[in-house]
Design a protein around this motif. Structure first.
Motif, PDB file in Angstrom:
ATOM      1  N   VAL A 388       0.626  -1.205  -0.008  1.00 51.23           N
ATOM      2  CA  VAL A 388      -0.085  -0.011   0.053  1.00 51.23           C
ATOM      3  C   VAL A 388       0.796   1.208   0.059  1.00 51.23           C
ATOM      4  O   VAL A 388       2.154   1.162   0.487  1.00 51.23           O
ATOM      5  N   THR A 389       0.468   2.488  -0.722  1.00 56.68           N
ATOM      6  CA  THR A 389       1.081   3.639  -0.638  1.00 56.68           C
ATOM      7  C   THR A 389       0.802   4.402   0.403  1.00 56.68           C
ATOM      8  O   THR A 389      -0.589   4.342   1.046  1.00 56.68           O
ATOM      9  N   GLY A 390       1.461   5.195   1.009  1.00 59.31           N
ATOM     10  CA  GLY A 390       1.131   6.426   1.892  1.00 59.31           C
ATOM     11  C   GLY A 390      -0.020   7.081   1.577  1.00 59.31           C
ATOM     12  O   GLY A 390      -1.150   7.460   2.399  1.00 59.31           O
ATOM     13  N   GLU A 391      -0.183   7.370   0.197  1.00 54.95           N
ATOM     14  CA  GLU A 391      -1.590   8.130  -0.030  1.00 54.95           C
ATOM     15  C   GLU A 391      -2.717   7.291  -0.034  1.00 54.95           C
ATOM     16  O   GLU A 391      -3.858   7.810   0.476  1.00 54.95           O
ATOM     17  N   GLU A 392      -2.589   5.937  -0.439  1.00 58.41           N
ATOM     18  CA  GLU A 392      -3.670   4.955  -0.138  1.00 58.41           C
ATOM     19  C   GLU A 392      -4.102   4.973   1.148  1.00 58.41           C
ATOM     20  O   GLU A 392      -5.358   4.727   1.472  1.00 58.41           O
ATOM     21  N   ARG A 394      -3.632   7.119   3.780  1.00 61.47           N
ATOM     22  CA  ARG A 394      -4.027   8.162   4.333  1.00 61.47           C
ATOM     23  C   ARG A 394      -5.462   8.240   3.819  1.00 61.47           C
ATOM     24  O   ARG A 394      -6.657   8.833   4.321  1.00 61.47           O
ATOM     25  N   GLY A 395      -5.640   8.041   2.719  1.00 57.26           N
ATOM     26  CA  GLY A 395      -7.144   7.813   2.000  1.00 57.26           C
ATOM     27  C   GLY A 395      -8.042   7.012   2.719  1.00 57.26           C
ATOM     28  O   GLY A 395      -9.239   7.354   3.073  1.00 57.26           O
ATOM     29  N   LEU A 400     -12.305   6.362   6.881  1.00 54.34           N
ATOM     30  CA  LEU A 400     -12.773   5.961   8.335  1.00 54.34           C
ATOM     31  C   LEU A 400     -13.296   7.165   8.992  1.00 54.34           C
ATOM     32  O   LEU A 400     -14.285   7.005   9.856  1.00 54.34           O
ATOM     33  N   GLU A 401     -12.406   8.233   9.126  1.00 59.32           N
ATOM     34  CA  GLU A 401     -12.950   9.439   9.839  1.00 59.32           C
ATOM     35  C   GLU A 401     -14.291   9.978   9.185  1.00 59.32           C
ATOM     36  O   GLU A 401     -14.956  10.255  10.116  1.00 59.32           O
ATOM     37  N   LYS A 402     -14.425   9.624   7.806  1.00 59.16           N
ATOM     38  CA  LYS A 402     -15.958  10.148   7.262  1.00 59.16           C
ATOM     39  C   LYS A 402     -16.806   9.242   7.834  1.00 59.16           C
ATOM     40  O   LYS A 402     -18.158   9.894   8.323  1.00 59.16           O
ATOM     41  N   VAL A 403     -16.584   8.034   7.964  1.00 53.45           N
ATOM     42  CA  VAL A 403     -17.586   6.997   8.253  1.00 53.45           C
ATOM     43  C   VAL A 403     -18.125   7.158   9.717  1.00 53.45           C
ATOM     44  O   VAL A 403     -19.195   7.057  10.347  1.00 53.45           O
ATOM     45  N   LEU A 404     -17.008   7.400  10.564  1.00 48.64           N
ATOM     46  CA  LEU A 404     -17.346   7.735  12.105  1.00 48.64           C
ATOM     47  C   LEU A 404     -17.586   8.967  12.635  1.00 48.64           C
ATOM     48  O   LEU A 404     -18.248   9.086  13.595  1.00 48.64           O
ATOM     49  N   THR A 405     -17.480  10.079  11.752  1.00 44.02           N
ATOM     50  CA  THR A 405     -17.851  11.359  12.063  1.00 44.02           C
ATOM     51  C   THR A 405     -19.324  12.001  11.340  1.00 44.02           C
ATOM     52  O   THR A 405     -19.844  12.980  11.735  1.00 44.02           O
TER      53      THR A 405
END
Length: 406
Positions: A388-392, A394-395, A400-405
């Motif tokens: 996995v890349t760092g960009e992937e 972080r995406g 996960l942040e979107k789903v939780l908040t």
């Protein structure tokens, strides 16, 4: 993707499975048809970032070119002899795997559960032949909340009632103590103890990481007691935690290490018991075996996996991207995440139960294009391919942040 696959959508294919497949799994409602690297595509053409990686079986991503090439080349030559004959790939595989893990001998098998069963047999045989335990008296000490597989012997010493209920009677000879508790372990070990069998990190329990010094303490305790330390590295090993083996975080050398999952590169099932000559040398012809264990195709793919790990690249990636993973999860604590445990590219994330169960969170992430899986309660696990890349990464954390908040 084939025309018939496109013609039949995910829900239709899922319904078609129900009458004919035993219901021993409860998969997420996605039907994967293609995959490459860290990404999979379903039958309707939707793409998802795979943040589970086959429970670490896909450490090198889907269809890694070097592994696929090794399989293709071997398929054109030889796939199976059984161990009735020698073949030209096995010795090289065993030598390189032993060198990678710093061990003397290799016992090749197929699945992770077979490696565990083999490790149990070897430990008992060693106890009778070398330690001098009276016949049929050998005991093995294991940890509560373990996950070593689902054979009848293994579930007999599980503390998960879902795994145990309805499958007895169980094999005797196991003592269960709390994980990460050296005092309880010391009390359980006696002159009949053949081995202490533990996961350096408990994966299925929620990626539980023991206190610093626990693994070193297990090593010292078993050395003093004259019994074996058997480390189940089937999920934690082969680069996942930032080292080739998770025990290396404490510079510990077990007597026996159990390997699987990533050893087959996500192409064929390959497992192995690796350890000292004094221990594995107790086996004699006829006492243990497997028709497919160490077959030419498995040895070719396994050798290619070892070659990838010999460079150290994937161990470094897991360590470096693991820092990204920890940083991202730390930012979510108090924002839907109530706690997490992470080592390398592996994390157990405890979600606020008010936001949903682990299963519900996994389904919401799936709808947003990220695949994870729950463990227990409101805990999900993250174990992306080491490619996995760092960009992937972080995406995925952003999703996960979107789903939780939201």
């Amino acid at each position: 993707m084939t025309a018939p696959a496109r013609a039949r959508g995910s829900q239709e294919l899922i319904r078609a499975e129900e009458p004919v497949l035993a219901h021993n799994y409860h998969p997420l409602p996605v039907v994967v048809a293609r995959a490459e690297g860290a990404w999979v595509e379903d039958v309707e053409g939707r793409r998802y970032l795979d943040m589970l990686a086959g429970y670490s079986a896909l450490n090198f991503g889907h269809r890694h070119p070097a592994l696929v090439d090794a399989a293709h080349r071997q398929l054109d030559r030889l796939t199976l002899t059984s161990r009735a004959f020698h073949h030209d790939r096995l010795a090289g595989f065993a030598e390189r795997l032993a060198a990678l893990t710093g061990t003397d001998m290799v016992l090749p098998m197929n699945t992770g559960a077979e490696a565990v069963e083999s490790g149990i047999k070897v430990a008992r045989k060693w106890a009778y032949d070398v330690k001098g335990v009276p016949a049929d008296r050998a005991t093995i000490v294991v940890a509560a909340d373990n996950f070593h597989g689902r054979t009848t012997t293994i579930v007999g010493f599980s503390t998960d009632e879902t795994a145990r209920a309805g499958f007895g009677p169980f094999t005797p000879g196991f003592r269960v103590v709390p994980y990460n508790d050296l005092g309880a372990l010391e009390e359980a070990v006696d002159e009949t103890t053949a081995a202490v069998l533990i996961e350096p990190i408990q994966g299925e329990a929620g990626v539980l990481i023991p206190d610093d010094g626990y693994l070193a303490g297990v090593r010292e305790l078993t050395r003093r007691a004259g019994c074996l330390f058997v480390a189940d590295e089937i999920q934690s090993g082969l680069g996942r935690t930032g080292h080739t083996l998770a025990v290396e975080h404490e510079s510990v050398v077990p007597d026996v290490v159990l390997l699987g999952k990533a050893l087959g590169g996500g192409i064929v099932p390959v497992s192995a018991v690796v350890g000292s000559r004094e221990v594995l040398g107790v086996l004699r012809p006829g006492e243990h075996g497997s028709t497919f264990g160490g077959n030419p195709l498995a040895a070719a793919v396994g050798t290619a996996v070892v070659e990838l790990l010999e460079t150290g690249e994937f161990q470094r990636r897991a360590a470096e991207l693991g820092a990204v993973l920890r940083e991202g999860l730390a930012a979510l604590v108090g924002r839907g995440v109530v706690g997490f445990r992470a080592r390398g590219l592996w994390a157990g994330v405890d979600v606020d139960p008010a936001l949903g169960s682990g299963r519900e969170i996994s389904e919401r992430l799936m709808r947003e294009g990220v695949l994870v899986k729950d463990t227990h309660g409101s805990t999900i696990r993250l174990a992306p391919p080491l490619t996995v890349t760092g960009e992937e990464l972080r995406g995925a954390l952003g999703t996960l942040e979107k789903v939780l908040t939201s």
